[in-house]
Write a protein that holds these residues in place. Sequence first.
Motif, PDB file in Angstrom:
ATOM      1  N   LEU A  71       0.817  -1.214   0.000  1.00 12.01           N
ATOM      2  CA  LEU A  71       0.000   0.000   0.000  1.00 12.01           C
ATOM      3  C   LEU A  71       0.852   1.266   0.000  1.00 12.01           C
ATOM      4  CD1 LEU A  71      -2.919  -0.880   2.383  1.00 12.01           C
ATOM      5  CD2 LEU A  71      -3.117  -0.091   0.058  1.00 12.01           C
ATOM      6  N   ARG A  72       2.014   1.222   0.666  1.00 15.29           N
ATOM      7  CA  ARG A  72       2.853   2.417   0.738  1.00 15.29           C
ATOM      8  C   ARG A  72       3.302   2.839  -0.657  1.00 15.29           C
ATOM      9  NH1 ARG A  72       6.265   0.554   3.862  1.00 15.29           N
ATOM     10  NH2 ARG A  72       5.267   1.446   5.687  1.00 15.29           N
ATOM     11  N   LEU A  73       3.845   1.879  -1.409  1.00 17.86           N
ATOM     12  CA  LEU A  73       4.306   2.196  -2.762  1.00 17.86           C
ATOM     13  C   LEU A  73       3.136   2.648  -3.632  1.00 17.86           C
ATOM     14  CD1 LEU A  73       6.591   2.221  -4.782  1.00 17.86           C
ATOM     15  CD2 LEU A  73       6.215  -0.180  -5.196  1.00 17.86           C
ATOM     16  N   PHE A  74       2.042   1.867  -3.577  1.00 19.85           N
ATOM     17  CA  PHE A  74       0.879   2.200  -4.404  1.00 19.85           C
ATOM     18  C   PHE A  74       0.330   3.577  -4.051  1.00 19.85           C
ATOM     19  CE2 PHE A  74      -3.764   2.308  -3.914  1.00 19.85           C
ATOM     20  CZ  PHE A  74      -4.101   2.518  -5.236  1.00 19.85           C
ATOM     21  N   ALA A  75       0.109   3.833  -2.753  1.00 19.95           N
ATOM     22  CA  ALA A  75      -0.558   5.078  -2.347  1.00 19.95           C
ATOM     23  C   ALA A  75       0.288   6.293  -2.673  1.00 19.95           C
ATOM     24  CB  ALA A  75      -0.873   5.042  -0.853  1.00 19.95           C
ATOM     25  N   ASN A  76       1.611   6.182  -2.524  1.00 24.56           N
ATOM     26  CA  ASN A  76       2.467   7.323  -2.851  1.00 24.56           C
ATOM     27  C   ASN A  76       2.456   7.618  -4.336  1.00 24.56           C
ATOM     28  OD1 ASN A  76       4.066   8.615  -0.591  1.00 24.56           O
ATOM     29  ND2 ASN A  76       4.173   6.448  -0.073  1.00 24.56           N
ATOM     30  N   MET A  77       2.538   6.568  -5.164  1.00 23.69           N
ATOM     31  CA  MET A  77       2.511   6.780  -6.611  1.00 23.69           C
ATOM     32  C   MET A  77       1.158   7.335  -7.042  1.00 23.69           C
ATOM     33  SD  MET A  77       5.398   6.090  -7.581  1.00 23.69           S
ATOM     34  CE  MET A  77       6.000   6.493  -5.972  1.00 23.69           C
ATOM     35  N   PHE A  78       0.106   6.750  -6.475  1.00 21.75           N
ATOM     36  CA  PHE A  78      -1.260   7.154  -6.814  1.00 21.75           C
ATOM     37  C   PHE A  78      -1.496   8.611  -6.441  1.00 21.75           C
ATOM     38  CE2 PHE A  78      -5.721   7.532  -5.566  1.00 21.75           C
ATOM     39  CZ  PHE A  78      -6.359   7.047  -6.682  1.00 21.75           C
TER      40      PHE A  78
END
Lengths: 268, 67
Positions: free
Chosen positions: A191-198
Amino acid sequence: MTTTVLNAASDSEGGFTAPGPASFELPPVFSIGDFDVTKPMLLLALSVPLIVGFFWAASKNKAVVPGRLQFVGEYVYGFVRNGVARDSIGSHDFLKFVPLLFALFTFVLVNNYFSLIPFLQFPSFSRFGFVVPLALLVWVVYNGVGVARHGLVGYLKHVTVPGGIKGPILALIIPLEFLSTILVRPATLALRLFANMFAGHLLLILFATGAAYLILDSGNPWYAPVGVLSFVMGILVSFLELLVLFLQAYVFTLLTAMYIGGALADEH
Amino acid sequence: MDGNLNMIGYGLAAVGPGIGIGLIFAAYINGVARQPEAQSRLQSIAILGFALAEALAIIGIALAFVL
């Protein structure tokens, strides 16, 4: 992608539609039968020859005094090997995890920086489906090496019972530690990688489409200066993104190394 | 103008991790300023603490879109 964003900005009559999760559902570039191939899939496939090609070129003419390309290649490798792997896993076991960590770091880094390269301009990992396999791989690796080192029961005891704690408090600690180490870690890693990119990409879309709407489509000339402000903010956020994109690749690799290091650590 | 109350809730929820991350890096900078040779050791601890505090914000953003 440009057409989708412009449509999203001006599809309702006169009003501005803010970008949302739907802005990330890109139309397929082409289809093979029922299988739609979308832009992030192509970017993901593009990143592999880019990384392999770069490091192949960097290590092709090996010299004792490195050239520019070899220097950059060695710098990135040394950063992952010494700065991430050796410091987090320890000098005894780190060498066999360097290929995994190096591959993860370069793969995530290149895919993140696609977000700011003109015409590509999409971070592949802003689609959750691409992050999940990476996090699952990390989960399997750090639990796998832990079980291989301590045995199944020994590993469970290693992760759930912190040293120096005895008595009835263990009834509280063991479920909490199990939850945090085995279940929550892979979820937050993904979620960390996804949420930051998103979130970063959403912010860029918002400022870009907002500027375009305020300057071109709003029909009120007094809105234009605000549109210019929005455009400048978009540029500033791009510079912030330059930092965040690197940081997320670094944090992903560092946490992987720490999880592996924690699973391998001896009882103390 | 349409929107979602979830986003206000997420904005409020992000205050906590924001303060937490600020405290972590304040302590890290303090530590490095006092003892620069401890940087490499402090850095990984600071990043780990940052990741744990940030996890709350991440769970928040996931729930803000899901609920």
